[in-house]
Design a protein around this motif. Structure first.
Motif, PDB file in Angstrom:
ATOM      1  N   GLU A  69       0.828  -1.207   0.000  1.00 19.05           N
ATOM      2  CA  GLU A  69       0.000   0.000   0.000  1.00 19.05           C
ATOM      3  C   GLU A  69       0.863   1.259   0.000  1.00 19.05           C
ATOM      4  O   GLU A  69       0.568   2.224  -0.705  1.00 19.05           O
ATOM      5  N   THR A  70       1.952   1.234   0.750  1.00 17.21           N
ATOM      6  CA  THR A  70       2.869   2.376   0.773  1.00 17.21           C
ATOM      7  C   THR A  70       3.523   2.572  -0.595  1.00 17.21           C
ATOM      8  O   THR A  70       3.677   3.706  -1.048  1.00 17.21           O
ATOM      9  N   ASP A  71       3.874   1.475  -1.283  1.00 20.69           N
ATOM     10  CA  ASP A  71       4.435   1.574  -2.636  1.00 20.69           C
ATOM     11  C   ASP A  71       3.424   2.183  -3.606  1.00 20.69           C
ATOM     12  O   ASP A  71       3.799   2.987  -4.462  1.00 20.69           O
ATOM     13  N   LYS A  72       2.156   1.805  -3.491  1.00 26.30           N
ATOM     14  CA  LYS A  72       1.124   2.391  -4.349  1.00 26.30           C
ATOM     15  C   LYS A  72       1.054   3.900  -4.150  1.00 26.30           C
ATOM     16  O   LYS A  72       0.996   4.669  -5.106  1.00 26.30           O
ATOM     17  N   ILE A  73       1.074   4.316  -2.901  1.00 24.26           N
ATOM     18  CA  ILE A  73       1.025   5.745  -2.602  1.00 24.26           C
ATOM     19  C   ILE A  73       2.279   6.428  -3.143  1.00 24.26           C
ATOM     20  O   ILE A  73       2.215   7.539  -3.670  1.00 24.26           O
ATOM     21  N   GLY A  74       3.431   5.751  -3.050  1.00 23.19           N
ATOM     22  CA  GLY A  74       4.687   6.305  -3.548  1.00 23.19           C
ATOM     23  C   GLY A  74       4.671   6.620  -5.026  1.00 23.19           C
ATOM     24  O   GLY A  74       5.395   7.502  -5.483  1.00 23.19           O
ATOM     25  N   LEU A  75       3.838   5.922  -5.785  1.00 21.49           N
ATOM     26  CA  LEU A  75       3.737   6.191  -7.221  1.00 21.49           C
ATOM     27  C   LEU A  75       3.072   7.532  -7.513  1.00 21.49           C
ATOM     28  O   LEU A  75       3.290   8.113  -8.575  1.00 21.49           O
ATOM     29  N   ILE A  76       2.250   8.031  -6.586  1.00 26.55           N
ATOM     30  CA  ILE A  76       1.562   9.302  -6.831  1.00 26.55           C
ATOM     31  C   ILE A  76       1.870  10.369  -5.791  1.00 26.55           C
ATOM     32  O   ILE A  76       1.509  11.526  -5.977  1.00 26.55           O
ATOM     33  N   ALA A  77       2.552   9.997  -4.709  1.00 21.38           N
ATOM     34  CA  ALA A  77       2.786  10.967  -3.633  1.00 21.38           C
ATOM     35  C   ALA A  77       4.152  10.793  -2.980  1.00 21.38           C
ATOM     36  O   ALA A  77       4.278  10.883  -1.761  1.00 21.38           O
ATOM     37  N   ALA A  78       5.180  10.539  -3.792  1.00 21.28           N
ATOM     38  CA  ALA A  78       6.525  10.418  -3.231  1.00 21.28           C
ATOM     39  C   ALA A  78       6.875  11.712  -2.499  1.00 21.28           C
ATOM     40  O   ALA A  78       6.555  12.799  -2.968  1.00 21.28           O
ATOM     41  N   GLY A  79       7.495  11.577  -1.340  1.00 17.71           N
ATOM     42  CA  GLY A  79       7.844  12.735  -0.533  1.00 17.71           C
ATOM     43  C   GLY A  79       6.844  13.029   0.563  1.00 17.71           C
ATOM     44  O   GLY A  79       7.130  13.789   1.481  1.00 17.71           O
ATOM     45  N   LYS A  89      -0.114   8.797  20.046  1.00 17.91           N
ATOM     46  CA  LYS A  89       1.247   9.300  19.857  1.00 17.91           C
ATOM     47  C   LYS A  89       1.837   8.736  18.562  1.00 17.91           C
ATOM     48  O   LYS A  89       1.524   7.616  18.166  1.00 17.91           O
ATOM     49  N   VAL A  90       2.709   9.513  17.939  1.00 16.38           N
ATOM     50  CA  VAL A  90       3.377   9.048  16.727  1.00 16.38           C
ATOM     51  C   VAL A  90       4.422   8.006  17.122  1.00 16.38           C
ATOM     52  O   VAL A  90       5.387   8.306  17.812  1.00 16.38           O
ATOM     53  N   LYS A  91       4.171   6.770  16.694  1.00 12.88           N
ATOM     54  CA  LYS A  91       5.097   5.670  16.999  1.00 12.88           C
ATOM     55  C   LYS A  91       6.221   5.613  15.959  1.00 12.88           C
ATOM     56  O   LYS A  91       7.361   5.311  16.276  1.00 12.88           O
ATOM     57  N   LYS A  92       5.860   5.919  14.701  1.00 17.15           N
ATOM     58  CA  LYS A  92       6.820   5.801  13.611  1.00 17.15           C
ATOM     59  C   LYS A  92       6.440   6.816  12.539  1.00 17.15           C
ATOM     60  O   LYS A  92       5.263   6.993  12.238  1.00 17.15           O
ATOM     61  N   LYS A  93       7.438   7.483  11.984  1.00 22.17           N
ATOM     62  CA  LYS A  93       7.208   8.464  10.925  1.00 22.17           C
ATOM     63  C   LYS A  93       8.233   8.221   9.827  1.00 22.17           C
ATOM     64  O   LYS A  93       9.427   8.142  10.111  1.00 22.17           O
ATOM     65  N   GLU A  94       7.751   8.072   8.598  1.00 20.87           N
ATOM     66  CA  GLU A  94       8.648   7.813   7.470  1.00 20.87           C
ATOM     67  C   GLU A  94       8.219   8.607   6.253  1.00 20.87           C
ATOM     68  O   GLU A  94       7.020   8.828   6.049  1.00 20.87           O
ATOM     69  N   GLU A  95       9.187   8.969   5.447  1.00 17.42           N
ATOM     70  CA  GLU A  95       8.883   9.601   4.164  1.00 17.42           C
ATOM     71  C   GLU A  95       8.538   8.489   3.168  1.00 17.42           C
ATOM     72  O   GLU A  95       9.181   7.444   3.142  1.00 17.42           O
ATOM     73  N   ILE A  96       7.523   8.736   2.380  1.00 14.50           N
ATOM     74  CA  ILE A  96       7.121   7.769   1.354  1.00 14.50           C
ATOM     75  C   ILE A  96       8.019   7.978   0.137  1.00 14.50           C
ATOM     76  O   ILE A  96       8.159   9.099  -0.353  1.00 14.50           O
ATOM     77  N   VAL A  97       8.632   6.907  -0.314  1.00 10.60           N
ATOM     78  CA  VAL A  97       9.520   6.979  -1.480  1.00 10.60           C
ATOM     79  C   VAL A  97       8.869   6.296  -2.675  1.00 10.60           C
ATOM     80  O   VAL A  97       8.031   5.407  -2.524  1.00 10.60           O
TER      81      VAL A  97
END
Length: 152
Positions: A69-79, A89-97
């Motif tokens: 699902e993250t890869d799908k989003i990365g195709l249209i919303a990288a960054g 609370k934010v447990k984990k935060k990552e930039e979508i590549v």
């Protein structure tokens, strides 16, 4: 109602997609199959962003995104950023590549491609600037708008 009175309510557990390109949230709901969700989903479209001027946000209660699902989003919303929320609370935060390969994420637009005819798992290599996808089987090249429309 005064514009300053409108607020987004934080979620207790789930995922927040932030810094999405303005206008991309509805497509993201579609590719994540969240058009009729079981849990609460909150969407903000064209909100102000210090980083990019305008952005979209998606709050998904009770869901953690899979790598696919993250890869799908990365195709249209990288960054964009994906934030995993636990106990408010934010447990984990990552930039979508943007992925280098999109296997099973895009449907080949060539009706004669073996992936379409034989119902095989599609395989694409991704070029980033400009965004293009090349089918492993038939070598059909797809543009950014074609990719956007062909994401499964």
């Amino acid at each position: 109602m005064n514009r300053d009175d409108i607020r987004l309510i934080p979620i207790a557990n789930g995922t927040v997609l932030d810094h999405l390109p303005a206008g991309s949230a509805l497509k993201i709901l579609e590719i994540l199959d969240l058009e009729k969700p079981e849990e609460a989903v909150t969407v903000a479209i064209n909100t102000e962003s210090k980083r990019s001027g305008k952005k979209d946000l998606v709050f998904i209660e009770g869901k953690e995104l899979s790598p696919e699902e993250t890869d799908k989003i990365g195709l249209i919303a990288a960054g964009a950023t994906v934030n995993l929320i636990e106990n408010s609370k934010v447990k984990k935060k990552e930039e979508i590549v943007m992925p280098d390969h999109a296997d099973g994420l895009i449907k080949c637009m060539n009706p004669k491609c073996i992936s379409t005819v034989e119902n095989l798992n599609s395989k694409f290599s991704i070029s980033k600037k400009p965004l293009k996808a090349k089918c492993f089987y038939c070598e059909k090249q797809m543009s950014e708008s074609e990719i956007f429309n062909a994401i499964r």
